[in-house]
Design a protein around this motif. Structure first.
Motif, PDB file in Angstrom:
ATOM      1  N   ILE A 124       7.126  -5.056   4.803  1.00  0.00           N
ATOM      2  CA  ILE A 124       5.940  -4.715   4.007  1.00  0.00           C
ATOM      3  C   ILE A 124       5.949  -5.468   2.685  1.00  0.00           C
ATOM      4  CG2 ILE A 124       4.781  -2.834   2.763  1.00  0.00           C
ATOM      5  CD1 ILE A 124       5.808  -1.034   5.108  1.00  0.00           C
TER       6      ILE A 124
ATOM      7  N   HIS B 127       5.082  -9.246   2.190  1.00  0.00           N
ATOM      8  CA  HIS B 127       3.677  -9.645   2.329  1.00  0.00           C
ATOM      9  C   HIS B 127       2.769  -8.896   1.363  1.00  0.00           C
ATOM     10  CE1 HIS B 127       4.567 -12.016   5.898  1.00  0.00           C
ATOM     11  NE2 HIS B 127       5.413 -11.052   6.207  1.00  0.00           N
ATOM     12  N   ALA B 128       3.352  -8.100   0.489  1.00  0.00           N
ATOM     13  CA  ALA B 128       2.581  -7.291  -0.456  1.00  0.00           C
ATOM     14  C   ALA B 128       2.257  -8.079  -1.716  1.00  0.00           C
ATOM     15  CB  ALA B 128       3.375  -6.042  -0.840  1.00  0.00           C
TER      16      ALA B 128
ATOM     17  N   GLY C  61      -0.415 -10.986  -2.169  1.00  0.00           N
ATOM     18  CA  GLY C  61       0.036 -10.734  -0.807  1.00  0.00           C
ATOM     19  C   GLY C  61      -1.108 -10.841   0.190  1.00  0.00           C
ATOM     20  N   ASP C  62      -0.782 -10.559   1.462  1.00  0.00           N
ATOM     21  CA  ASP C  62      -1.808 -10.677   2.492  1.00  0.00           C
ATOM     22  C   ASP C  62      -1.909  -9.440   3.393  1.00  0.00           C
ATOM     23  OD1 ASP C  62       0.470 -10.890   4.084  1.00  0.00           O
ATOM     24  OD2 ASP C  62       0.148 -12.984   4.595  1.00  0.00           O
ATOM     25  N   ASN C  63      -1.234  -8.335   3.022  1.00  0.00           N
ATOM     26  CA  ASN C  63      -1.288  -7.152   3.877  1.00  0.00           C
ATOM     27  C   ASN C  63      -1.970  -5.951   3.219  1.00  0.00           C
ATOM     28  OD1 ASN C  63       0.646  -6.289   2.066  1.00  0.00           O
ATOM     29  ND2 ASN C  63       2.271  -5.989   3.578  1.00  0.00           N
TER      30      ASN C  63
ATOM     31  N   THR D  15       0.816   1.507   0.157  1.00  0.00           N
ATOM     32  CA  THR D  15       0.197   0.934   1.350  1.00  0.00           C
ATOM     33  C   THR D  15      -1.235   0.551   0.987  1.00  0.00           C
ATOM     34  OG1 THR D  15      -0.568   3.088   2.100  1.00  0.00           O
ATOM     35  CG2 THR D  15       1.613   2.337   2.912  1.00  0.00           C
ATOM     36  N   ALA D  16      -1.907  -0.187   1.868  1.00  0.00           N
ATOM     37  CA  ALA D  16      -3.264  -0.655   1.569  1.00  0.00           C
ATOM     38  C   ALA D  16      -4.212   0.483   1.184  1.00  0.00           C
ATOM     39  CB  ALA D  16      -3.815  -1.474   2.733  1.00  0.00           C
TER      40      ALA D  16
END
Length: 144
Positions: A18, A21-22, A38-40, A76-77
């Protein structure tokens, strides 16, 4: 805290799958700013004492300006969209020199004006870092 050290500490909050990519945000004099995109959708930061929720019980409000607090957290997203704005606002207000009661009032007013997102569902953030320091008392296990 030096930029590289803060980025590395923030990344320890979640599993590498996690945090690698954050988005990583670091604290500046103006608040949290993106240091790495990041990309997530997840966002990792190192919270300070003044980032703590303003409803914190009175006996723990001393942590607000405890300079030893370094709490890596990775939202988290969904949490980055709905919870992180509250932490960022509290941090900006603390950096302006406001105390816990003033911060609480300003956060409540911002929510009432629709400036903060509604939190209608469950959200999740990781705080898995073995390097976190939750205040002077965290090493003893009792509040000061």
């Amino acid at each position: 805290m030096p930029r590289a050290a803060e980025m590395a500490l923030a990344a320890t909050a979640a599993p590498a799958a996690i945090s690698d990519h954050a988005t990583i945000k670091i604290l500046t004099r103006a608040g949290y700013e993106v240091a790495r995109q990041g990309d997530n959708g997840a966002v990792c930061v190192v919270m300070r004492g003044f980032s703590a929720p303003t409803y914190t019980p009175a006996q723990f409000r001393g942590l607000v300006y405890d300079p030893t607090v370094h709490a890596p957290i990775c939202f988290t997203a969904p949490a980055a969209r709905t919870v992180l704005p509250y932490y960022e606002l509290r941090t900006r207000l603390a950096l302006e020199g406001l105390g816990p009661d003033q911060i609480q009032q300003r956060v409540e007013a911002a929510y009432a004006r629709g400036e903060l997102p509604r939190r209608d569902g469950v959200s999740f953030a990781y705080m898995w870092s073995r390097h976190q320091q939750l205040g002077r008392a965290s090493t003893r296990g009792t509040p000061t």
